[in-house]
Motif scaffolding. Structure first.
Motif, PDB file in Angstrom:
ATOM      1  N   ILE A 116      10.850 -56.601 -19.868  1.00 63.49           N
ATOM      2  CA  ILE A 116      10.583 -57.579 -18.802  1.00 63.49           C
ATOM      3  C   ILE A 116      10.059 -56.920 -17.528  1.00 63.49           C
ATOM      4  CG2 ILE A 116      12.221 -59.305 -19.632  1.00 63.49           C
ATOM      5  CD1 ILE A 116      14.254 -58.205 -17.633  1.00 63.49           C
ATOM      6  N   GLY A 117       9.867 -55.614 -17.538  1.00 63.67           N
ATOM      7  CA  GLY A 117       9.320 -54.928 -16.380  1.00 63.67           C
ATOM      8  C   GLY A 117      10.331 -54.742 -15.263  1.00 63.67           C
ATOM      9  N   LYS A 118       9.918 -53.973 -14.281  1.00 62.72           N
ATOM     10  CA  LYS A 118      10.813 -53.686 -13.154  1.00 62.72           C
ATOM     11  C   LYS A 118      10.952 -54.923 -12.266  1.00 62.72           C
ATOM     12  CE  LYS A 118      10.010 -48.710 -12.928  1.00 62.72           C
ATOM     13  NZ  LYS A 118      11.403 -48.434 -13.356  1.00 62.72           N
ATOM     14  N   SER A 119      12.062 -55.000 -11.530  1.00 66.30           N
ATOM     15  CA  SER A 119      12.280 -56.136 -10.633  1.00 66.30           C
ATOM     16  C   SER A 119      11.264 -56.107  -9.498  1.00 66.30           C
ATOM     17  CB  SER A 119      13.699 -56.099 -10.053  1.00 66.30           C
ATOM     18  OG  SER A 119      13.866 -54.956  -9.242  1.00 66.30           O
ATOM     19  N   ASP A 120      10.916 -57.290  -8.984  1.00 64.63           N
ATOM     20  CA  ASP A 120       9.944 -57.389  -7.902  1.00 64.63           C
ATOM     21  C   ASP A 120      10.576 -57.140  -6.534  1.00 64.63           C
ATOM     22  OD1 ASP A 120       7.497 -58.192  -9.377  1.00 64.63           O
ATOM     23  OD2 ASP A 120       8.763 -59.861  -9.975  1.00 64.63           O
ATOM     24  N   PHE A 121      11.810 -57.583  -6.359  1.00 71.60           N
ATOM     25  CA  PHE A 121      12.490 -57.348  -5.088  1.00 71.60           C
ATOM     26  C   PHE A 121      13.943 -57.790  -5.214  1.00 71.60           C
ATOM     27  CE2 PHE A 121       9.736 -61.123  -4.814  1.00 71.60           C
ATOM     28  CZ  PHE A 121      10.681 -62.124  -4.799  1.00 71.60           C
ATOM     29  N   VAL A 122      14.747 -57.395  -4.236  1.00 70.35           N
ATOM     30  CA  VAL A 122      16.140 -57.837  -4.130  1.00 70.35           C
ATOM     31  C   VAL A 122      16.164 -58.987  -3.134  1.00 70.35           C
ATOM     32  CG1 VAL A 122      18.468 -57.207  -3.424  1.00 70.35           C
ATOM     33  CG2 VAL A 122      17.054 -55.560  -4.687  1.00 70.35           C
ATOM     34  N   ILE A 123      16.591 -60.175  -3.612  1.00 70.91           N
ATOM     35  CA  ILE A 123      16.559 -61.363  -2.761  1.00 70.91           C
ATOM     36  C   ILE A 123      17.895 -61.624  -2.097  1.00 70.91           C
ATOM     37  CG2 ILE A 123      17.096 -62.909  -4.689  1.00 70.91           C
ATOM     38  CD1 ILE A 123      14.842 -63.624  -1.639  1.00 70.91           C
ATOM     39  N   GLN A 124      18.978 -61.349  -2.777  1.00 67.21           N
ATOM     40  CA  GLN A 124      20.311 -61.469  -2.202  1.00 67.21           C
ATOM     41  C   GLN A 124      21.013 -60.125  -2.398  1.00 67.21           C
ATOM     42  OE1 GLN A 124      20.093 -64.947  -0.661  1.00 67.21           O
ATOM     43  NE2 GLN A 124      22.224 -64.715  -1.177  1.00 67.21           N
ATOM     44  N   GLU A 125      22.035 -59.889  -1.633  1.00 62.47           N
ATOM     45  CA  GLU A 125      22.759 -58.623  -1.772  1.00 62.47           C
ATOM     46  C   GLU A 125      23.315 -58.500  -3.197  1.00 62.47           C
ATOM     47  OE1 GLU A 125      26.488 -56.217   0.281  1.00 62.47           O
ATOM     48  OE2 GLU A 125      25.768 -58.098   1.135  1.00 62.47           O
ATOM     49  N   GLY A 126      22.901 -57.446  -3.906  1.00 60.07           N
ATOM     50  CA  GLY A 126      23.417 -57.208  -5.254  1.00 60.07           C
ATOM     51  C   GLY A 126      22.692 -57.951  -6.347  1.00 60.07           C
ATOM     52  N   ALA A 127      21.556 -58.622  -6.053  1.00 59.29           N
ATOM     53  CA  ALA A 127      20.822 -59.376  -7.067  1.00 59.29           C
ATOM     54  C   ALA A 127      19.330 -59.105  -6.915  1.00 59.29           C
ATOM     55  CB  ALA A 127      21.087 -60.860  -6.953  1.00 59.29           C
ATOM     56  N   SER A 128      18.676 -58.785  -8.026  1.00 59.90           N
ATOM     57  CA  SER A 128      17.237 -58.556  -8.017  1.00 59.90           C
ATOM     58  C   SER A 128      16.532 -59.730  -8.689  1.00 59.90           C
ATOM     59  CB  SER A 128      16.902 -57.254  -8.750  1.00 59.90           C
ATOM     60  OG  SER A 128      17.211 -57.374 -10.130  1.00 59.90           O
ATOM     61  N   VAL A 129      15.227 -59.850  -8.419  1.00 57.18           N
ATOM     62  CA  VAL A 129      14.457 -60.966  -8.947  1.00 57.18           C
ATOM     63  C   VAL A 129      13.172 -60.443  -9.589  1.00 57.18           C
ATOM     64  CG1 VAL A 129      13.206 -63.080  -8.351  1.00 57.18           C
ATOM     65  CG2 VAL A 129      15.363 -62.561  -7.227  1.00 57.18           C
ATOM     66  N   ARG A 130      12.886 -60.984 -10.748  1.00 56.52           N
ATOM     67  CA  ARG A 130      11.586 -60.785 -11.398  1.00 56.52           C
ATOM     68  C   ARG A 130      10.920 -62.161 -11.446  1.00 56.52           C
ATOM     69  NH1 ARG A 130      15.346 -57.543 -13.886  1.00 56.52           N
ATOM     70  NH2 ARG A 130      14.744 -55.372 -14.316  1.00 56.52           N
ATOM     71  N   VAL A 131       9.686 -62.237 -10.999  1.00 58.41           N
ATOM     72  CA  VAL A 131       9.008 -63.525 -10.934  1.00 58.41           C
ATOM     73  C   VAL A 131       7.851 -63.557 -11.932  1.00 58.41           C
ATOM     74  CG1 VAL A 131       9.638 -63.847  -8.516  1.00 58.41           C
ATOM     75  CG2 VAL A 131       7.471 -62.775  -9.064  1.00 58.41           C
ATOM     76  N   SER A 132       7.532 -64.774 -12.363  1.00 59.59           N
ATOM     77  CA  SER A 132       6.357 -65.033 -13.228  1.00 59.59           C
ATOM     78  C   SER A 132       6.343 -64.149 -14.468  1.00 59.59           C
ATOM     79  CB  SER A 132       5.058 -64.840 -12.423  1.00 59.59           C
ATOM     80  OG  SER A 132       4.998 -65.736 -11.349  1.00 59.59           O
TER      81      SER A 132
END
Length: 525
Positions: A116-132
């Motif tokens: 699923i590839g690397k995460s795009d950014f950390v949106i909340q403390e302790g949680a990363s997000v991958r989009v699209s």
């Protein structure tokens, strides 16, 4: 020649009025079209925000639930069973998975070892997000957002379209969810311009327009992101053109009617000084009504303000805000004041002698106030009436007392004769401590425009405490005018205001009505 100039002037006035009305109609049509699009953008942004907060609530609940098996093998039968139950209970989640080294190892659906590839950014403390992200094993036509807890490795998978499926199919809006840090575009459909994010100032929702869009930004109060909705300005222009087809003819018609009214008013205004001179010579046109002063602590009538009125022989009422400026401009204001004093003597002379604790108050223009001869005329008048100077009080407006030092001398001269001076419409002019300290008046009247704001959220509501503080600091008697509700009366009473005027107590009434009310009050006291 004069007639030709007058005709040209009328044409210019008429043309100007019509042009102004047409321009105003076009402007109003544009503002209404823009307002409608701004309202629509705000509604869409609010709906997108609420939908995504629901998604975030379910994501957070799912990741918290997976903490129950965090100490077990991440892909154990127990963990996968819990993943499946979470998805079944959720209305907006597609899958729960465990991710290691940027790959889905296991999930609530039958998949494993999916990159699923690397995460795009950390949106909340302790949680990363991958989009699209595309996950063909779940839905080959969709894109997905993956939110992963960094400590446990568990992740929640959401279909990106669920963030926007509440939009009407015909909507031209560009909408999305953006993280609070620059570059964190979580979900979007259509245009997003990073410069828009700079409009957020941390104080709440923001709406604005740029060259091409009407934009609404709605920050979440619970998550570190905001929703946006952007509508094309072309829609505003189209709506404006449609509205203008109705508004412009109305503007032309309104302009024509206003032209006729203004020209009629100008003709009437030109003759108003002569009519006023005639009224001053007559005993039938000018008359006085009296607005009671009420002691707010006892509800007792303690005085009345004399308000001059003008009814022409044909029955037309000419408002004071029309004829008083005319009197000032044409040197008739002193005659108006003298006429008022004579009528008050006729109306209330006997009443004031019978009630030595009752007073009458008159409005005095700056021209009379600053005139030494006026003080002498007042002194002679009081002697003729046989009343105490305290029973004849004077009011002057802030706007009329531009020269505070000269006004101070005049006020002191009248106070030395025993008269009390009130500053009328206080708060609409200078309203400063130093200004009042220079004038040394006896009381100040809080203008109705401020009394109206008591108990409301209006910005000018803060003026009332300010005026009260100034009055108390200088030891001045406070009078509230224009009181129309019990709440206003209660507030002013509680805050030390001495007298009140307004329709809540009584409208301005004729002399006989005033005398009757006072007699009734004395019989019941």
């Amino acid at each position: 020649m004069n007639k030709r100039l007058t005709s040209c002037l009328k044409v210019l006035i008429g043309s100007g009025i019509v042009a102004l009305c047409v321009a105003t109609s076009a402007w109003v049509a544009y503002r209404l079209a823009l307002r409608d699009q701004q309202h629509l953008a705000s509604q869409l942004a609010e709906q997108i925000l609420r939908r995504n907060e629901r998604i975030s609530d379910q994501v957070r609940s799912a990741l918290y639930a997976m903490d129950e098996v965090a100490k077990d093998a991440p892909c154990s039968a127990k963990a996968r069973s819990l993943m499946a139950r979470i998805v079944l209970r959720s209305s907006l989640l597609q899958a729960v998975a465990w991710v290691r080294e940027d790959r889905i190892v296991c999930a609530s659906v039958d998949v494993k070892d999916v990159p699923i590839g690397k995460s795009d950014f950390v949106i909340q403390e302790g949680a990363s997000v991958r989009v699209s992200r595309q996950l063909p094993m779940i839905d080959p036509q969709a894109t997905f957002r993956i939110t992963q807890a960094l400590d446990t490795g568990y992740a929640v998978i959401i279909n990106t379209e669920l963030a926007f499926d509440i939009l009407p199919q015909t909507s031209k809006a560009a909408v999305g969810i953006v993280g609070s840090q620059p570059g964190q575009v979580i979900s979007q459909t259509g245009t997003w311009q990073p410069a828009w994010q700079q409009r957020l100032d941390g104080t709440g929702p923001v709406s604005f327009t740029d060259a091409d869009h009407v934009v609404a930004l709605r920050p979440s109060g619970r998550y570190k992101y905001f929703a946006y909705a952007a509508l094309p300005m072309a829609d505003v222009h189209a709506a404006w053109a449609s509205a203008a087809r109705v508004a412009l003819p109305l503007g032309l018609a309104t302009g024509a009617v206003l032209t006729l009214l203004v020209l009629a008013a100008l003709r009437r205004q030109a003759g108003l000084p002569a009519l006023l001179r005639q009224a001053l010579r007559s005993d039938k046109e000018l008359y006085v009504h009296y607005q009671p002063f009420v002691d707010l602590q006892t509800s007792r009538w303690v005085g009345a303000e004399a308000l001059i009125r003008w009814r022409r022989p044909d029955g037309e009422i000419v408002r004071p805000d029309l004829f008083i400026p005319v009197a000032e401009q044409h040197g008739l204001i002193s005659q108006v004041t003298d006429k008022l004093l004579r009528m008050v003597r006729r109306d209330l002379g006997e009443l004031l002698r019978q009630h030595p604790d009752f007073f009458v108050s008159i409005n005095v223009p700056a021209q009379d106030l600053l005139d030494e001869g006026f003080a002498q005329r007042l002194a002679a008048l009081v002697r003729e009436w046989g009343i105490a100077p305290l029973q004849l009080r004077l009011e002057a407006t802030e706007h009329s007392l531009i020269d505070a030092q000269a006004a101070h001398v005049a006020i002191a001269r009248l106070q030395a004769l025993g008269h009390r001076i009130a500053l009328d419409d206080f708060g609409t002019g200078y309203s400063s401590l130093s200004y009042l300290a220079t004038l040394k008046v006896d009381s100040i009247k809080i203008d109705k425009s401020f009394v109206d704001t008591i108990g409301t959220d209006a910005v000018t509501a803060q003026m009332v405490p300010h005026i009260l503080d100034i009055g108390k600091t200088l030891g001045l008697r406070l009078i509230g005018e224009g009181i129309e509700t019990a709440a206003q009366a209660a507030y002013l009473t509680e805050h030390g205001v001495t007298y009140g005027q307004g329709w809540f107590f009584e409208k301005a009434i004729c002399p006989k009505g005033l005398e009757k009310k006072l007699q009734e009050a004395h019989r019941t006291s």
